[in-house]
Motif scaffolding. Structure first.
Motif, PDB file in Angstrom:
ATOM      1  N   ARG A 171      43.355  23.043  11.906  1.00 13.40           N
ATOM      2  CA  ARG A 171      44.026  22.227  12.912  1.00 13.40           C
ATOM      3  C   ARG A 171      43.055  21.205  13.478  1.00 13.40           C
ATOM      4  O   ARG A 171      41.890  21.501  13.745  1.00 13.40           O
ATOM      5  N   GLY A 172      43.554  19.995  13.644  1.00 16.50           N
ATOM      6  CA  GLY A 172      42.755  18.957  14.274  1.00 16.50           C
ATOM      7  C   GLY A 172      43.645  17.840  14.778  1.00 16.50           C
ATOM      8  O   GLY A 172      44.582  17.424  14.094  1.00 16.50           O
ATOM      9  N   ASP A 175      41.592  16.175  20.547  1.00 15.55           N
ATOM     10  CA  ASP A 175      40.864  17.443  20.712  1.00 15.55           C
ATOM     11  C   ASP A 175      39.564  17.374  19.908  1.00 15.55           C
ATOM     12  O   ASP A 175      39.523  17.761  18.738  1.00 15.55           O
ATOM     13  N   ALA A 231      38.393  20.666  18.121  1.00 14.99           N
ATOM     14  CA  ALA A 231      39.178  21.017  16.937  1.00 14.99           C
ATOM     15  C   ALA A 231      38.826  20.106  15.763  1.00 14.99           C
ATOM     16  O   ALA A 231      38.732  20.550  14.616  1.00 14.99           O
TER      17      ALA A 231
END
Length: 296
Positions: free
Chosen positions: A50-51, A55, A58
């Motif tokens: 996840r990215g 963020d 992340a």
């Protein structure tokens, strides 16, 4: 490892598919907002993490171990897109990437009537200041043809504001070219223009549509303000209509008319033409109307 963002989208999804034809899946990673949507890639051995551009932590995790990172331009029009791109670039640098690639657009520059062009130019400036090698993939236009042409099948006219030459590219071709650059030996430093070898106009599309349907499809030029007013009466927010108008204004002021042979060289063939893309669009429409046999 090569890490690709936006891999559940059409453009970079195509890039990942072509990377899988060129590299072992263990050498490919994707950074996506929703890993569940990339399960089909995880099942094939691609590293899925996840990215999001909002963020940094992340992103740093999703970019870990990457030698190259391909950043898709943000589609979050409600955000500070340049700030999002800065976050992504800084995360790629912090992760140790040796090259950052970015999906830009032909005609990127601060002087274009089309607002995304300034965003792309600002992002390219951030890449140039990043301290690592970078490549900006300046793709030709792509997207839904109905946004470009309007409801021409129903009206028999392409009634849009004045335009000028522009390049229309198949996202599958752009994705394949990106994969070729990522896996090739040539570094491609800085901006790379990826367009078909011929620019088109809405007059050309009217001719293509006439040939494809056997009907006479006319090109009608509509005054800018009249067109915006017509759009708002159909429920389109005025801000959206005026944003779309800037695309036509940019074409007629020469910002999207340049062509380059680089895309064809990377593909080893001519890119798919605007005529072919219009034919595909018609076939999809026919299939929706009559799934049994594709009749209009």
């Amino acid at each position: 490892m090569i890490v690709v963002t936006g891999a559940t989208g059409t453009l970079n999804g195509a890039t990942v598919e072509h990377l899988l034809r060129r590299l072992p899946s263990a050498g490919i990673g994707v950074s996506v907002r929703d890993p569940a949507r990339a399960q089909h890639l995880a099942d094939r051995g691609v590293r899925v993490r996840r990215g999001t551009y909002d963020d940094p932590a992340a992103l740093l995790d999703s970019f870990a171990g990457a030698e190259q990172v391909l950043l898709v331009s943000s589609s979050d029009l409600g955000a500070d897109v340049v700030a999002q791109h800065r976050t992504a670039i800084e995360a790629a640098v912090a992760a140790g990437a040796r090259r950052i690639l970015y999906t830009s657009q032909q005609g990127a520059g601060p002087d274009s009537p089309y607002p995304p062009s300034a965003i792309h130019a600002a992002t390219e400036a951030l890449l140039a200041e990043s301290g690592v090698a970078w490549t900006s993939l300046r793709n030709g236009f792509y997207g839904p043809l109905d946004q470009l042409l309007g409801p021409w099948e129903q009206t028999g006219t392409i009634a849009m504001p004045e335009d000028g030459p522009f390049t229309w590219v198949d996202r599958a071709d752009a994705g394949e070219a990106a994969a070729a650059i990522l896996t090739g030996g040539r570094p491609f430093d800085g901006p790379v223009t990826l367009t078909p070898t011929r620019a088109v106009t809405l007059d050309d599309f009217a001719r293509f549509a006439s040939e494809a349907t056997g009907r006479t499809i006319e090109r009608v030029v509509v005054d800018d303000e009249e067109w915006v007013a017509e759009q708002t009466t159909t429920g389109v927010p005025e801000a959206v209509a005026r944003f779309t108008l800037t695309m036509f204004q940019a074409t007629r002021t020469g910002h999207f008319g340049a062509v380059d042979p680089q895309l064809a060289e990377l593909l080893g063939r001519e890119p798919r033409s605007a005529t072919e893309l219009l034919s595909d669009d018609l076939a999809r429409r026919r299939a929706v109307r009559d799934p049994q046999n594709g009749r209009l």
